[in-house]
Design a protein around this motif. Structure first.
Motif, short mmCIF file in Angstrom:
data_model
loop_
_atom_site.label_atom_id
_atom_site.label_comp_id
_atom_site.label_asym_id
_atom_site.label_seq_id
_atom_site.Cartn_x
_atom_site.Cartn_y
_atom_site.Cartn_z
N GLU A 127 47.00 50.71 30.07
CA GLU A 127 47.41 50.29 28.87
C GLU A 127 46.11 50.53 27.72
N GLY A 128 45.21 51.49 28.09
CA GLY A 128 44.27 51.71 27.21
C GLY A 128 43.09 51.04 27.55
N GLY A 129 42.93 50.02 28.48
CA GLY A 129 41.88 49.32 28.72
C GLY A 129 41.65 49.00 30.04
N TRP A 130 40.61 48.31 30.38
CA TRP A 130 40.24 48.16 31.85
C TRP A 130 40.84 46.60 32.10
N GLN A 131 41.57 46.51 33.26
CA GLN A 131 42.50 45.35 33.72
C GLN A 131 41.87 44.99 35.09
N ASN A 132 41.41 43.82 35.20
CA ASN A 132 40.96 43.27 36.80
C ASN A 132 42.35 43.32 37.75
N ILE A 133 42.16 43.94 38.71
CA ILE A 133 43.10 44.19 39.44
C ILE A 133 42.96 43.53 41.16
N GLY A 134 41.63 43.20 41.40
CA GLY A 134 41.35 42.57 42.58
C GLY A 134 39.97 41.85 42.35
N LYS A 135 39.84 40.86 43.25
CA LYS A 135 38.60 40.03 43.36
C LYS A 135 38.47 39.30 44.59
N VAL A 136 37.29 39.46 45.21
CA VAL A 136 36.77 38.81 46.32
C VAL A 136 35.50 37.98 46.16
N GLU A 137 35.59 36.77 46.82
CA GLU A 137 34.07 36.01 46.54
C GLU A 137 33.80 35.50 48.05
N LEU A 138 32.29 35.76 48.07
CA LEU A 138 31.81 35.26 49.36
C LEU A 138 31.05 33.88 49.13
N ARG B 68 32.27 31.76 53.69
CA ARG B 68 33.50 31.84 53.52
C ARG B 68 34.11 33.06 52.46
N VAL B 69 34.93 34.03 53.06
CA VAL B 69 35.41 35.04 52.16
C VAL B 69 36.64 34.96 51.62
N GLU B 70 37.04 34.68 50.27
CA GLU B 70 38.04 34.58 49.79
C GLU B 70 38.63 35.39 48.99
N ARG B 71 39.92 36.11 49.26
CA ARG B 71 40.48 37.08 48.32
C ARG B 71 41.84 36.63 48.31
N GLY B 72 42.44 35.85 47.19
CA GLY B 72 43.83 35.64 46.90
C GLY B 72 44.01 34.47 47.90
N ASP B 73 45.06 34.44 48.77
CA ASP B 73 45.41 33.69 49.59
C ASP B 73 44.73 33.90 51.00
N TYR B 74 43.95 34.81 51.08
CA TYR B 74 43.46 35.27 52.37
C TYR B 74 42.03 34.64 52.22
N SER B 75 41.52 34.00 53.46
CA SER B 75 40.51 33.43 53.66
C SER B 75 39.87 33.37 55.02
N ARG C 251 29.89 36.22 62.80
CA ARG C 251 31.19 36.10 64.02
C ARG C 251 32.29 35.49 63.28
N ASP C 252 33.28 36.13 63.54
CA ASP C 252 34.68 35.65 62.56
C ASP C 252 35.01 34.47 63.49
N ARG C 253 34.89 33.18 62.90
CA ARG C 253 35.30 32.12 63.42
C ARG C 253 36.89 32.01 63.99
N GLU C 254 37.81 32.52 63.13
CA GLU C 254 39.24 32.29 63.67
C GLU C 254 39.35 33.26 64.92
N GLN C 255 38.99 34.42 64.73
CA GLN C 255 39.10 35.48 66.18
C GLN C 255 38.23 35.31 67.16
N ASP C 256 36.97 34.47 66.91
CA ASP C 256 36.01 34.22 67.72
C ASP C 256 35.73 35.82 68.49
N VAL C 257 35.38 36.47 67.57
CA VAL C 257 34.78 37.85 67.71
C VAL C 257 33.36 38.03 67.11
N TYR C 258 32.44 38.85 67.37
CA TYR C 258 31.24 38.99 66.58
C TYR C 258 31.29 40.41 66.00
#
Length: 144
Positions: free
Chosen positions: A72-83, A93-100, A116-123
């Motif tokens: 619509e003629g401008g730049w719109q935010n479509i995604g965000k991730v925070e560490l 902690r990596v957070e993206r919407g409902d994903y953590s 190391r991914d703590r949930e999957q216990d993999v390096y």
């Protein structure tokens, strides 16, 4: 009375506490190192899709990545991730919407960092880590 097992366990706990303290001291530096790696990936993306399509910001104990699309003629935010640096993990902690995702950071005997991914216990290699952080925010319409 002196128990051998007790002395061994005391030494193990002493070593564990020292490793944990060293890791906590390195956590801010680890965040900065990860920022530099992510920034290179973001630059590669921006070279193809345009400088306005993505932004990465390093804040105290946090990295923010935002993607944009022209609508619509401008730049719109479509995604965000925070560490966020989380001393309790110790790591990020990596957070993206409902994903953590909890990523533990540690030190190898060579003083290099491991992840190391703590949930999957993999390096995780740096390539795997950057993919888990960036893939869904940069390419939300592509399948994994």
């Amino acid at each position: 009375m002196s128990f051998q097992w007790l002395h061994m366990r005391i030494q193990e706990e002493k070593d564990r506490r020292q490793r944990e303290a060293t890791t906590l001291e390195r956590l801010p530096q680890a965040l900065e190192e990860l920022y530099e790696v992510l920034k290179q990936a973001i630059q590669s993306y921006a070279e193809v899709f345009g400088a306005n399509t993505v932004d990465i910001t390093l804040l105290p104990s946090r990295i923010k990545i935002t993607t944009r699309e022209q609508r619509e003629g401008g730049w719109q935010n479509i995604g965000k991730v925070e560490l966020t640096a989380v001393p309790e993990i110790p790591g990020f902690r990596v957070e993206r919407g409902d994903y953590s995702l909890a990523v533990e950071v540690g030190l190898l005997p060579s003083q290099k960092l491991f992840y190391r991914d703590r949930e999957q216990d993999v390096y995780l290699t740096m390539e795997e880590l950057t993919r888990r952080i960036l893939d869904r925010v940069l390419f939300p319409k592509l399948r994994e």
